[in-house]
Each structure stands twice: as C-alpha cells, then as structure tokens.
Design a protein around this motif. Structure first.
Motif, short mmCIF file in Angstrom:
data_model
loop_
_atom_site.label_atom_id
_atom_site.label_comp_id
_atom_site.label_asym_id
_atom_site.label_seq_id
_atom_site.Cartn_x
_atom_site.Cartn_y
_atom_site.Cartn_z
N VAL A 175 50.44 -63.80 133.38
CA VAL A 175 51.33 -62.98 133.10
C VAL A 175 52.20 -63.88 132.05
O VAL A 175 52.49 -63.32 131.01
N GLY A 176 52.70 -65.01 132.16
CA GLY A 176 53.68 -65.71 131.27
C GLY A 176 52.87 -66.04 130.31
O GLY A 176 53.57 -66.20 129.11
N GLU A 177 51.49 -66.18 130.25
CA GLU A 177 50.84 -66.53 128.90
C GLU A 177 50.77 -65.18 128.16
O GLU A 177 50.94 -65.20 126.88
N LEU A 178 50.37 -64.26 128.55
CA LEU A 178 50.36 -62.93 128.00
C LEU A 178 51.83 -62.51 127.13
O LEU A 178 51.90 -61.97 126.12
N LEU A 179 52.83 -62.88 128.00
CA LEU A 179 54.26 -62.38 127.48
C LEU A 179 54.73 -63.70 126.51
O LEU A 179 55.12 -63.08 125.41
N TRP A 180 54.38 -64.82 126.74
CA TRP A 180 55.47 -65.76 126.01
C TRP A 180 54.40 -66.46 124.96
O TRP A 180 54.91 -67.31 124.19
N GLY A 181 53.09 -66.64 125.12
CA GLY A 181 52.05 -67.23 124.39
C GLY A 181 51.37 -68.20 125.00
O GLY A 181 51.49 -68.59 125.95
N TYR A 182 50.00 -68.22 124.45
CA TYR A 182 49.18 -69.29 124.94
C TYR A 182 48.18 -69.76 123.67
O TYR A 182 48.30 -68.91 122.44
N GLU A 183 47.80 -70.95 123.53
CA GLU A 183 47.03 -71.40 122.53
C GLU A 183 45.45 -70.36 122.58
O GLU A 183 44.74 -70.70 123.56
N ASP A 184 45.36 -69.80 121.33
CA ASP A 184 43.98 -69.07 121.53
C ASP A 184 42.84 -69.89 120.77
O ASP A 184 42.90 -70.23 119.69
N PRO A 185 41.61 -69.93 121.48
CA PRO A 185 40.82 -70.95 120.71
C PRO A 185 39.95 -70.41 119.31
O PRO A 185 39.69 -71.02 118.68
N LEU A 186 40.14 -69.09 119.40
CA LEU A 186 39.77 -68.39 118.21
C LEU A 186 40.76 -68.55 116.97
O LEU A 186 40.28 -69.01 115.75
N LEU A 187 41.86 -68.32 117.24
CA LEU A 187 42.66 -68.67 116.38
C LEU A 187 42.97 -69.83 115.84
O LEU A 187 43.18 -70.30 114.65
N LYS A 188 42.74 -70.89 117.03
CA LYS A 188 42.81 -72.51 116.58
C LYS A 188 41.79 -72.66 115.73
O LYS A 188 41.85 -73.41 114.78
N ALA A 189 40.41 -72.27 115.95
CA ALA A 189 39.33 -72.41 114.82
C ALA A 189 39.39 -71.92 113.53
O ALA A 189 39.36 -72.58 112.56
N LEU A 190 40.15 -70.63 113.42
CA LEU A 190 40.36 -70.02 111.84
C LEU A 190 41.33 -70.84 111.44
O LEU A 190 41.64 -70.75 110.18
N ASP A 199 48.33 -70.43 115.73
CA ASP A 199 47.22 -70.43 116.87
C ASP A 199 47.78 -70.12 118.33
O ASP A 199 46.82 -70.12 119.19
N VAL A 200 48.81 -69.61 118.04
CA VAL A 200 49.49 -69.25 119.67
C VAL A 200 49.69 -67.91 119.55
O VAL A 200 50.21 -67.27 118.63
N PHE A 201 49.25 -67.08 120.52
CA PHE A 201 49.45 -65.58 120.62
C PHE A 201 50.22 -65.25 121.87
O PHE A 201 50.08 -66.01 123.10
N GLY A 202 51.01 -64.19 121.80
CA GLY A 202 51.72 -63.64 123.01
C GLY A 202 52.41 -62.55 122.69
O GLY A 202 52.90 -62.33 121.40
N LEU A 203 52.57 -61.42 123.54
CA LEU A 203 53.14 -60.38 123.26
C LEU A 203 54.52 -60.13 122.75
O LEU A 203 55.05 -59.50 121.99
N PHE A 204 55.16 -61.14 123.51
CA PHE A 204 56.54 -61.37 122.93
C PHE A 204 56.81 -62.75 122.42
O PHE A 204 57.70 -63.50 122.98
N TYR A 205 55.74 -63.34 121.90
CA TYR A 205 55.76 -64.94 121.45
C TYR A 205 57.13 -65.08 120.62
O TYR A 205 57.10 -64.30 119.63
N LYS A 206 57.85 -66.03 120.69
CA LYS A 206 58.82 -66.40 119.82
C LYS A 206 60.25 -65.36 119.89
O LYS A 206 60.93 -65.48 119.11
#
Length: 481
Positions: A175-190, A199-206
């Motif tokens: 829940v915490g990752e989805l809301l506030w953010g986690y390092e996504d491997p695909l975004l990190k590669a791109l 490269d961090v994604f979260g529904l309410f990131y930042k």
C-alpha cells in the motif's frame, strides 16, 4: 373613568400598530436582510477575522481514506476474461492542510498562498498496515507501452527487457509503495536513455508534505460571492489540457470554502487539481449535522456525462473527438501521458458498461457520492466527502506480448474518500450564531404575537368596562322597590 378609557383604547391602537408593523416586517424580510448584510461584511479573507483563521488553518480534522481494488484473476484477464477485483480498505491518513506563504495583494482584494498537505497514517483507523500487499495493474509498464506501442524497434526492446525481468501487465506492491512511490525497474532502465526521467512511481508520489502550486484567491472584500474564489492557479487563469475554452476554465473555489448566504437554487463551482478540471454541485436536500442546519450540494450526473448527454463536455474528449462514455474522464494530458482515467467510486453515475466490465463493482449513492453540507448563512462546511476513483485504461497492444488477449477495459485501482466533519468547538460557535439568527429573524413574529396578546387584553377590558354598567341598570328597580 376617562383616563381608564384612554388607556384601554391606547392598548387597542398599539396592538393594531404592532400587528401592522410585524406583518410589514415579515413581508419585507428586513431583519433577515440586515443579518445577511452583516455576515457578508464579516466573512472576508482578512487578518483578524474568524473566516480567515479557519481558511488559513482549518480546525476540523480531515481524513483521507484509500480503498484498493485487489485483482484476483490476473492470468485469466490476460487470456481475455473479465477482471474480478476485491475492495480492500480503508487505509486512513490524517490530513493536515494549512495555507502557507500567504500574501495579500491589490489592497486586500486578493490573496496568494500554497496549500501544503501532509498525510499521517492512522493504523487504528485502517484495515491493516501500509505493508499490506495489493495486486493491481502495472501502471509504469502500461504507460511506457502506451507511449512506444507504435515504435516497432523500441517496443521490441522494451518487451524483451520486461520478459527478462519477469515484468508483466500486473504487479504486486505494498500500500505504501503504490501510494507514495517505489523505484520501478523499467523506468530505471529507460532512465539510461532519458536521464531526466523519474524512475520512482507512486499514485500520490511527491504529494505528501507538498502542494499543488500557488493559488491566488479573491478575498470577498469587493463582492461576498467572490469569497475564496480562485483567480489564478500556477500563475494561469485557465487550463490548457482540454480542447475547448469552456472546459479549460478555472471556476469557483478550491472546494475548501464557500461564500456566505447560499441559496438552494445556486450552482456552486469548484476547481479540482486532482481532476484537472472545474466542476459544479447543485442543491440536493436539507441536512442537520451536530444540531446545525445545512444544505447538501452534490455534483449531478451531467458533470461527468459525455458529449452526447452534455455537449458542453465535448472539450474533455482527448484527443479531440476521442470520447469515453459517461461517468469517466481521461486525464492523461495532465498526468504525463499515463493512461489514467478518473471516475466516481465503483463507477457510480457512470455508464452501466463500466460497472459490468469489472466483476466486483457495486455502486451505492450513500458510499460513493461526493457531497458537501454547508450552513447557508455563513457558508461554513459542516460536513463533506470528496470521493474519486483512479482507473487505468487497459487494452491489447500487438507490439507487446505482455498484454496477451486482454479486453479493452477501464480497470479500477483505488478510490479515495477525503472527508471532514465540523469540530465541536466550531460547531458550538456556529450554533450560537444560529440561535442569534433565529432570534433576529423571529422579531417580526414576536411583534405579531405581542399585538395579538394586547388585542386580547383590549377586548377583555372593553367587555369588562361594559358589563358593570348594564348590571347596575338592571338592579336599580329592585333596590327602589
């Protein structure tokens, strides 16, 4: 005797005058107008006023609840079956939302500020900890696929990388990752190709301990109906995401405050940065909260209807002419191109198609409607619940094997309920104002009541004055005999 008669007739005349005065005051609404004029002058965003203090630092506790939709059949969905979801929640946060960097402008007619919001997790009001796992659509992956689906070379490279990393259309995160953010491997590669990519994604990131940009509000000094109305947001007086001027308008307040002296036939406008648009609410019914009378306003279904039902919403079709059904809003233009679709929870008031496309949708007005209860005299919000649902537009992409034979569907991810109920201290102050309002508005009826009482006294005295004279005249012959 003459003095006594004079007093009696004076009582009669005074009762008639009071009755005329009372009826005249009732018909002319003088006292309610006087009271409303006083409130209009006092409810202004100005240092030292209670209205400003409540606007700057809201005393009532605000809670944000998140309800996630856990996908129970991911493999079957990829094979073309209907998605089945199970609602899990709430995960509750106490929301602190003071106005900061407050600066009065143009002789006090406008005020600028930022609305910083901080969220503190409330374990005792939540279903479980933030570490609870949720299976849902892989939003970073589907956003990347959507962006490169027409580029054969990049699509193949991305698809191959996702296979090597065992990345698919769905993911399991806390829940915490989805809301506030986690390092996504695909975004990190791109990010190797696009260094500026986050490269961090979260529904309410930042968004925690942050704000959605600077607002400039009207203070209501010149016109009470302008109280807390948004003049500009992020330095702009209109938006640029939509395809019509009407849809790009910034209308009303930010939804946290409204002008005083509200009537049932009014349309209340609000601008929501979460929805990337303005919307409006209409009167629905009378309510009472903590002994305080209020009007309930809620957005009608026309607000989110598509252009066939409400032609004014044609500008929300993006790209131009690409319209979804009623009850859903494609907000990808203001979400960095991510295929995010907003709606009410469980697709309440949306086309039945969206409800039927996902097993587990059970729309109910009481649980899923956005509603604002406002005291009509002061404009103070006594209770409110803003309810929104975040969905993702999912479709089969031939250039990505990860999408398999998935149906085209608006898949729900999470819905939020941002709610507030007036605090006890503010409620006590408001009840005192309502008592004073009742006394002032009932002065004409009090005069009418006094007039009726005095009229009764007048009639009684007149009858009593006449009775002794007739009785004496009848008894005189008996005495003389």
């Amino acid at each position: 005797m003459q003095l006594k008669s004079c007093c009696i007739y004076s009582t009669g005349v005074l009762s008639i005058l009071l009755l005329i005065a009372g009826i005249s005051l009732v018909l002319s609404n003088v006292f309610p107008h006087i009271l409303q004029s006083v409130v209009k002058k006092e409810v202004v965003l100005k240092n030292g006023t209670e209205a400003f203090e409540a606007w700057e630092n809201p005393p009532a506790p605000v809670y944000m609840q998140f309800y996630f939709f856990n996908l129970t059949n991911p493999l079957e969905v990829v094979d073309g079956d209907r998605p089945a979801v199970l609602e899990i929640g709430p995960y509750t946060y106490r929301e602190y939302r003071p106005m900061e960097q407050v600066d009065f402008q143009e002789n006090g007619t406008k005020v600028s500020s930022v609305n910083t919001k901080t969220y503190i997790f409330q374990r005792d009001m939540s279903r479980g900890p933030e570490s609870d796992l949720i299976r849902t659509v892989n939003i970073p992956a589907i956003s990347v696929m959507e962006q490169f689906k027409d580029n054969f070379i990049f699509a193949n490279l991305i698809s191959s990388y996702m296979k090597s990393e065992n990345e698919g259309l769905f993911t399991t995160r806390t829940v915490g990752e989805l809301l506030w953010g986690y390092e996504d491997p695909l975004l990190k590669a791109l990010k190797l190709l696009k260094p500026n990519l986050d490269d961090v994604f979260g529904l309410f990131y930042k968004t925690n301990a942050s704000n959605d940009g600077e607002y400039v509000f009207f203070t209501g000094q010149q016109n009470y109906k302008d109280f807390a109305r948004v003049d500009t947001w992020k330095g702009e007086s209109k938006l640029d995401w939509w395809t019509s001027d009407e849809c790009n308008m910034i209308n009303g307040t930010n939804g946290a405050a409204f002008h005083p002296v509200i009537t049932k036939n009014e349309t209340l406008y609000m601008f929501s940065s979460d929805l990337c648009r303005s919307l409006y609410a209409l009167y629905e019914e009378d309510v009472t909260v903590k002994g305080i009378p209020g009007y309930r306003f809620s957005p009608p279904s026309e607000v989110f209807a598509n252009q066939t039902v409400n032609p004014a919403n044609a500008g929300f079709c993006v790209p131009a002419g690409n319209c979804l059904g009623s009850g859903v809003l494609n907000v990808s233009p203001c979400k960095q191109g991510a295929p995010i679709v907003m709606s009410t929870p469980h697709f309440y008031q949306a086309d039945e198609k969206y409800v039927q496309d996902v097993f587990g949708m059970r729309p109910k007005k009481e649980q899923h409607q956005t509603a604002i209860d406002i005291n009509p005299l002061t404009g103070i919000i006594i209770q409110a619940a803003k309810r929104l649902q975040v969905n993702v537009f999912v479709e089969k992409m031939s250039s990505f094997s990860q999408t398999g034979n998935v149906r085209t569907v608006v898949l729900p991810v999470v819905y939020l309920n941002e709610s507030v109920v007036i605090d006890d201290v503010s409620a006590a102050k408001l009840r005192k104002i309502i008592v004073e309002q009742s006394v002032v508005e009932n002065i004409p009826f009090m005069l009418i009541g006094i007039a009726i009482i005095m009229g009764g006294i007048f009639m009684f005295l007149m009858c009593r004055q006449n009775v002794p004279e007739s009785t004496t005249a009848e008894r005189q012959p008996l005495l003389s005999s």
